[in-house]
Design a protein around this motif. Structure first.
Motif, PDB file in Angstrom:
ATOM      1  N   LEU A  12       0.822  -1.201   0.000  1.00 38.68           N
ATOM      2  CA  LEU A  12       0.000   0.000   0.000  1.00 38.68           C
ATOM      3  C   LEU A  12       0.861   1.258   0.000  1.00 38.68           C
ATOM      4  O   LEU A  12       0.545   2.241  -0.676  1.00 38.68           O
ATOM      5  N   GLU A  13       1.968   1.224   0.736  1.00 44.64           N
ATOM      6  CA  GLU A  13       2.839   2.402   0.794  1.00 44.64           C
ATOM      7  C   GLU A  13       3.388   2.753  -0.581  1.00 44.64           C
ATOM      8  O   GLU A  13       3.398   3.920  -0.986  1.00 44.64           O
ATOM      9  N   ILE A  14       3.837   1.740  -1.305  1.00 46.22           N
ATOM     10  CA  ILE A  14       4.397   2.001  -2.634  1.00 46.22           C
ATOM     11  C   ILE A  14       3.303   2.468  -3.590  1.00 46.22           C
ATOM     12  O   ILE A  14       3.513   3.372  -4.407  1.00 46.22           O
ATOM     13  N   GLU A  15       2.113   1.877  -3.492  1.00 40.72           N
ATOM     14  CA  GLU A  15       0.994   2.317  -4.329  1.00 40.72           C
ATOM     15  C   GLU A  15       0.682   3.794  -4.082  1.00 40.72           C
ATOM     16  O   GLU A  15       0.468   4.561  -5.030  1.00 40.72           O
ATOM     17  N   THR A  16       0.693   4.195  -2.801  1.00 33.72           N
ATOM     18  CA  THR A  16       0.397   5.585  -2.458  1.00 33.72           C
ATOM     19  C   THR A  16       1.478   6.518  -2.987  1.00 33.72           C
ATOM     20  O   THR A  16       1.192   7.596  -3.530  1.00 33.72           O
ATOM     21  N   ARG A  17       2.724   6.093  -2.840  1.00 36.64           N
ATOM     22  CA  ARG A  17       3.837   6.929  -3.325  1.00 36.64           C
ATOM     23  C   ARG A  17       3.808   7.060  -4.848  1.00 36.64           C
ATOM     24  O   ARG A  17       4.043   8.142  -5.396  1.00 36.64           O
ATOM     25  N   LEU A  18       3.534   5.951  -5.503  1.00 39.86           N
ATOM     26  CA  LEU A  18       3.473   5.984  -6.968  1.00 39.86           C
ATOM     27  C   LEU A  18       2.312   6.854  -7.426  1.00 39.86           C
ATOM     28  O   LEU A  18       2.448   7.637  -8.373  1.00 39.86           O
TER      29      LEU A  18
ATOM     30  N   GLU B  10      -3.758   7.430 -14.589  1.00 39.43           N
ATOM     31  CA  GLU B  10      -2.987   6.371 -13.933  1.00 39.43           C
ATOM     32  C   GLU B  10      -3.064   6.508 -12.415  1.00 39.43           C
ATOM     33  O   GLU B  10      -3.186   5.507 -11.691  1.00 39.43           O
ATOM     34  N   ALA B  11      -2.998   7.747 -11.941  1.00 41.30           N
ATOM     35  CA  ALA B  11      -3.098   7.981 -10.500  1.00 41.30           C
ATOM     36  C   ALA B  11      -4.454   7.536  -9.975  1.00 41.30           C
ATOM     37  O   ALA B  11      -4.549   6.870  -8.929  1.00 41.30           O
ATOM     38  N   GLU B  12      -5.519   7.874 -10.716  1.00 48.57           N
ATOM     39  CA  GLU B  12      -6.869   7.559 -10.255  1.00 48.57           C
ATOM     40  C   GLU B  12      -7.105   6.052 -10.218  1.00 48.57           C
ATOM     41  O   GLU B  12      -7.718   5.524  -9.292  1.00 48.57           O
ATOM     42  N   ALA B  13      -6.597   5.347 -11.221  1.00 47.73           N
ATOM     43  CA  ALA B  13      -6.762   3.895 -11.255  1.00 47.73           C
ATOM     44  C   ALA B  13      -6.056   3.234 -10.072  1.00 47.73           C
ATOM     45  O   ALA B  13      -6.604   2.330  -9.425  1.00 47.73           O
ATOM     46  N   LEU B  14      -4.878   3.718  -9.787  1.00 41.79           N
ATOM     47  CA  LEU B  14      -4.102   3.146  -8.684  1.00 41.79           C
ATOM     48  C   LEU B  14      -4.741   3.455  -7.334  1.00 41.79           C
ATOM     49  O   LEU B  14      -4.851   2.588  -6.467  1.00 41.79           O
ATOM     50  N   ILE B  15      -5.186   4.686  -7.182  1.00 41.96           N
ATOM     51  CA  ILE B  15      -5.814   5.083  -5.921  1.00 41.96           C
ATOM     52  C   ILE B  15      -7.124   4.327  -5.703  1.00 41.96           C
ATOM     53  O   ILE B  15      -7.424   3.907  -4.583  1.00 41.96           O
ATOM     54  N   GLY B  16      -7.888   4.146  -6.769  1.00 45.68           N
ATOM     55  CA  GLY B  16      -9.148   3.425  -6.646  1.00 45.68           C
ATOM     56  C   GLY B  16      -8.943   2.023  -6.109  1.00 45.68           C
ATOM     57  O   GLY B  16      -9.666   1.567  -5.210  1.00 45.68           O
ATOM     58  N   LYS B  17      -7.941   1.311  -6.633  1.00 46.52           N
ATOM     59  CA  LYS B  17      -7.639  -0.039  -6.151  1.00 46.52           C
ATOM     60  C   LYS B  17      -7.178  -0.007  -4.695  1.00 46.52           C
ATOM     61  O   LYS B  17      -7.578  -0.842  -3.885  1.00 46.52           O
ATOM     62  N   ALA B  18      -6.343   0.978  -4.382  1.00 48.92           N
ATOM     63  CA  ALA B  18      -5.783   1.054  -3.028  1.00 48.92           C
ATOM     64  C   ALA B  18      -6.863   1.378  -1.997  1.00 48.92           C
ATOM     65  O   ALA B  18      -6.859   0.846  -0.885  1.00 48.92           O
ATOM     66  N   LEU B  19      -7.804   2.232  -2.372  1.00 51.91           N
ATOM     67  CA  LEU B  19      -8.864   2.621  -1.434  1.00 51.91           C
ATOM     68  C   LEU B  19      -9.793   1.455  -1.092  1.00 51.91           C
ATOM     69  O   LEU B  19     -10.352   1.399   0.003  1.00 51.91           O
ATOM     70  N   VAL B  20      -9.935   0.541  -2.013  1.00 57.41           N
ATOM     71  CA  VAL B  20     -10.744  -0.656  -1.728  1.00 57.41           C
ATOM     72  C   VAL B  20     -10.092  -1.460  -0.609  1.00 57.41           C
ATOM     73  O   VAL B  20     -10.762  -1.977   0.285  1.00 57.41           O
ATOM     74  N   LYS B  21      -8.750  -1.521  -0.639  1.00 55.97           N
ATOM     75  CA  LYS B  21      -8.014  -2.291   0.370  1.00 55.97           C
ATOM     76  C   LYS B  21      -7.865  -1.528   1.686  1.00 55.97           C
ATOM     77  O   LYS B  21      -7.834  -2.131   2.754  1.00 55.97           O
ATOM     78  N   ALA B  22      -7.763  -0.210   1.595  1.00 52.16           N
ATOM     79  CA  ALA B  22      -7.491   0.575   2.812  1.00 52.16           C
ATOM     80  C   ALA B  22      -8.295   1.869   2.805  1.00 52.16           C
ATOM     81  O   ALA B  22      -7.736   2.958   2.626  1.00 52.16           O
ATOM     82  N   PRO B  23      -9.601   1.775   3.017  1.00 48.12           N
ATOM     83  CA  PRO B  23     -10.438   2.984   2.959  1.00 48.12           C
ATOM     84  C   PRO B  23     -10.153   3.988   4.066  1.00 48.12           C
ATOM     85  O   PRO B  23     -10.510   5.158   3.937  1.00 48.12           O
ATOM     86  N   GLU B  24      -9.482   3.564   5.139  1.00 48.74           N
ATOM     87  CA  GLU B  24      -9.195   4.469   6.256  1.00 48.74           C
ATOM     88  C   GLU B  24      -7.743   4.939   6.268  1.00 48.74           C
ATOM     89  O   GLU B  24      -7.264   5.440   7.281  1.00 48.74           O
TER      90      GLU B  24
END
Length: 363
Positions: free
Chosen positions: A206-212, A224-238
């Motif tokens: 998750l850290e690398i996804e957020t940094r990227l 590209e940012a939105e696609a990555l953030i969308g996936k990450a938010l599903v895993k860590a909404p908080e």
């Protein structure tokens, strides 16, 4: 004569038995045997050395360090005592003390890689990269597989402003993420992206996804940012950092309402985050939600985080709400602290302050 010979034999037997106990990891037994030998003959530096060595395995480090120091008083230049004492001092980050001990050890065994590496690390930790550099290089020359020495050399080069020279060494040492951070600190965002992309393939996190995502955002690669953030938010909404990054993405796409919602979520996760509060204030101002903007600016002020920019925005909000005297006071407060740092805003503040002074005098 016979009694003396018998005593020497007994002394040797204790040390020999202690060494065997050390070799089989029976450290408490070894300590007891070496203590017996040292008590019988306090001048036996070899028994004291082994006693100190046993104590390092038992985490009795203060006693071990005192023992190694005493060994070196009795037997100056004993490499084994020097390196063990130096490593203990290094372990406890007592670098200033470790350096002269490790220097002595290096003088006795110039080709000992362990000594060279820990001496270089101690020097770097004290800020003396110029002296550390050749020791790192020698260690790497003697053992090209020693990644820690390569990494230390890279860090020294980076500290000296030689990022381009340090970059391949960070990669060689397997520290691509540290290199990415160095590029980020240097504002070279374009060079960060391939490093994070590669890291994400090797070890998703998750850290690398957020940094990227943040790097994509800085280079305006919004999709590209939105696609990555969308996936990450599903895993860590908080996740606070993720919410903040998503808010900035929406802000940069000029979707101010959704951006404000994301920054508000970030503030809920970390109520005292000046970073999130600052972003939220900016969105409320852009949305002309002035009461909310003032409330957030008040919160920043209460946290001791008010900046000249906050003062200017406060003045603008009060001004457009026809609060003449509070707006005038805010413009004046901004001009007192900005002192040439924000020329465009200062020009506007002076112009508005003159007009408000006239209005205030008529009331």
């Amino acid at each position: 004569m016979f009694a003396a010979a018998l005593w020497i034999a007994m002394q040797t037997a204790d040390v020999s038995a202690g060494i065997k106990a050390l070799e089989t990891a029976k450290f408490e037994e070894a300590e007891a045997l070496f203590e017996k030998a040292v008590t019988a003959e306090p001048k036996d530096y070899s028994a004291l050395f082994y006693l100190s060595l046993a104590q390092t395995f038992l985490n009795k480090d203060d006693a071990a360090m005192a023992g190694f120091r005493k060994v070196l008083e009795m037997k100056p230049g004993m490499f084994e005592a020097e390196i063990n004492l130096g490593l203990l001092l290094y372990r406890y980050r007592r670098f200033e003390e470790a350096i002269p001990i490790l220097e002595q050890a290096r003088s006795h065994k110039p080709g000992d890689v362990r000594t060279l590496y820990h001496l270089a690390e101690s020097l770097r930790e004290t800020g003396d990269c110029a002296t550390a550099d050749p020791h790192y290089r020698k260690a790497v020359e003697l053992d090209p597989t020693l990644a820690a020495a390569t990494l230390g050399l890279a860090r020294c080069l980076l500290a000296g402003g030689k990022l381009d020279e340090a970059a391949p060494l960070f990669l060689k040492a397997g520290s691509a993420l540290e290199l990415a951070q160095a590029y980020e600190d240097a504002g070279e965002t374009g060079k960060i992206i391939p490093l994070y992309e590669a890291a994400l393939k090797d070890e998703p996190s998750l850290e690398i996804e957020t940094r990227l995502a943040g790097a994509y955002l800085k280079t305006r690669r919004f999709d590209e940012a939105e696609a990555l953030i969308g996936k990450a938010l599903v895993k860590a909404p908080e996740d606070f950092d993720l919410r903040l990054t998503h808010g900035r993405l929406l802000r940069d796409k000029r979707q101010f309402g959704p951006a404000a919602q994301e920054f508000a979520r970030a503030v809920n996760l970390k109520p005292d985050s000046t970073e999130a509060l600052n972003e939220l204030a900016g969105m409320f101002i852009s949305l002309n939600e002035d009461a909310r903007a003032i409330a957030v600016l008040d919160r920043l002020k209460a946290l001791g985080a008010e900046t000249p920019g906050h003062l200017f925005f406060r003045a603008v909000v009060l001004d457009r709400n026809k609060q003449v005297k509070p707006a005038l006071a805010a413009y004046r407060a901004f001009l007192e602290v900005s002192v040439g740092k924000y020329p465009d805003e200062e020009f506007k503040a002076r112009q508005r302050a003159r007009i408000l002074e006239k209005e205030a005098s008529r009331r």
